[in-house]
Design a protein around this motif. Structure first.
Motif: not given
Ligand code: GDP
Ligand code: MG
Length: 295
Positions: A121-145, A151-152
């Motif tokens: 779960v990638v939290n605080k999307m309310d303050v991150a905004g789409p431009e910070r969410m997208a790379p964070q979701l990619v980084a999240a994906g590479s951390l584990g299976d 995004p929440i």
């Protein structure tokens, strides 16, 4: 087919301050864990129980995993690792506003080691905004299976219902473990002590780091809708005692007033709160003191 009842245990884990307690509160719609702008206020595995017609999920709000520096730190890590291997699913949480760092990788590794199915779960999307969410979701994906990545915003409730549905679907078939009206199985003393500790931490800010412990000495239910609570506030050093009491007792009074408001809300009675400040020298490093304070 008749309806199937699902039930199980879910651990919410992530670095301190990512929003674990806030998410638990969002699931349960009531304050059972303690949130604070400072890390590490949730020291015990607080359980929140979510009951529906065909499901029951018992949430474990774990303390953050971290490089242990004290005996307290080691004990907390042991609790977390044991918990991870025993639950039915894990919610691994990242903060979208913070770069993924070694702390996140440390926790992600512990999650993967446990072999328990895990949702990221990638939290605080309310303050991150789409431009910070997208790379964070990619980084999240590479951390584990992960079985899923969500995004929440725990604070706004965005995607929280969807996450909840996914978690329910991940639970095995099983019975209702607790009566439907239970919210937490934490001893009442612990919940009340955590409320007082939270207020003390908030009001003393940086001055008394994480050296505060609270124990409830006595709860007297008086017939006239009044609950009398006697609590001890422990600090590590004499200098901290002075800070917690404040000039002319002002700080302690402010802590008591804030705590009382919330205690009254939780208990549904008027509260008379009596606080005493005591020095328990170096308690986070002393096995006997830790035992006494319930860690
Ligand atoms: P924990 O240490 O992981 O349990 O984190 P907390 O639940 O105590 O939250 C830490 C801080 O982050 C608090 O100040 C929360 O109000 C804040 N927070 C939690 N979730 C969100 C969110 O979705 N959006 C924003 N903007 N802040 C959040
Ligand atoms: Mg917390």
């Amino acid at each position: 087919m008749s309806e199937r009842h699902r039930s199980g245990f879910v651990s919410i884990i992530g670095r301190p301050n990512v929003g674990k307690s806030t998410l638990l509160n969002a699931f349960l719609g009531r304050k059972v864990a303690i949130t604070s702008p400072k890390p590490q206020t949730t020291r015990n595995a607080i359980r929140g129980i979510l009951t529906g017609d065909d499901h029951q999920i018992v949430f474990i709000d774990t303390p953050g995993l971290h490089k242990p520096k004290t005996l307290l730190g080691e004990r907390l890590n042991d609790i977390v690792r044991r918990t991870l291997s025993e639950v039915d699913a894990i919610v691994f949480m990242l903060d979208a506003t913070q770069p993924v760092g070694s702390g996140d990788r440390f926790v992600a590794r512990a999650v993967l080691d446990s072999k328990t199915p895990a949702i990221c779960v990638v939290n605080k999307m309310d303050v991150a905004g789409p431009e910070r969410m997208a790379p964070q979701l990619v980084a999240a994906g590479s951390l584990g299976d992960w079985t899923d990545i969500f995004p929440i915003s725990a604070v706004r409730g965005t995607n929280v219902a969807e996450l909840q549905t996914t978690l329910i679907d991940a639970m095995p078939e099983g019975p209702q473990f607790y009566p439907p009206d239970s919210v937490t199985d934490q001893p009442r003393e612990l919940v009340l002590a955590e409320i007082i500790r939270e207020k003390a931490l908030q009001l003393t800010r940086q001055e008394v780091p994480h050296s505060i412990a609270v124990s409830i000495e006595e709860i007297v239910e008086r017939g006239d809708g009044l609950t009398e609570i006697h609590a001890n506030v422990f600090v590590e050093r004499d200098s901290q005692k002075g800070i917690v009491i404040g000039k002319g007792g002002q700080m302690l009074k402010a802590i008591g007033t804030k705590a009382r408001e919330e205690l009254e809300w939780i208990l549904g009675t008027n509260v008379f709160l009596k606080l005493q400040v005591k020095v328990a020298k170096d308690w986070p490093r002393d096995p006997r003191q830790l035992e006494r304070l319930g860690y």
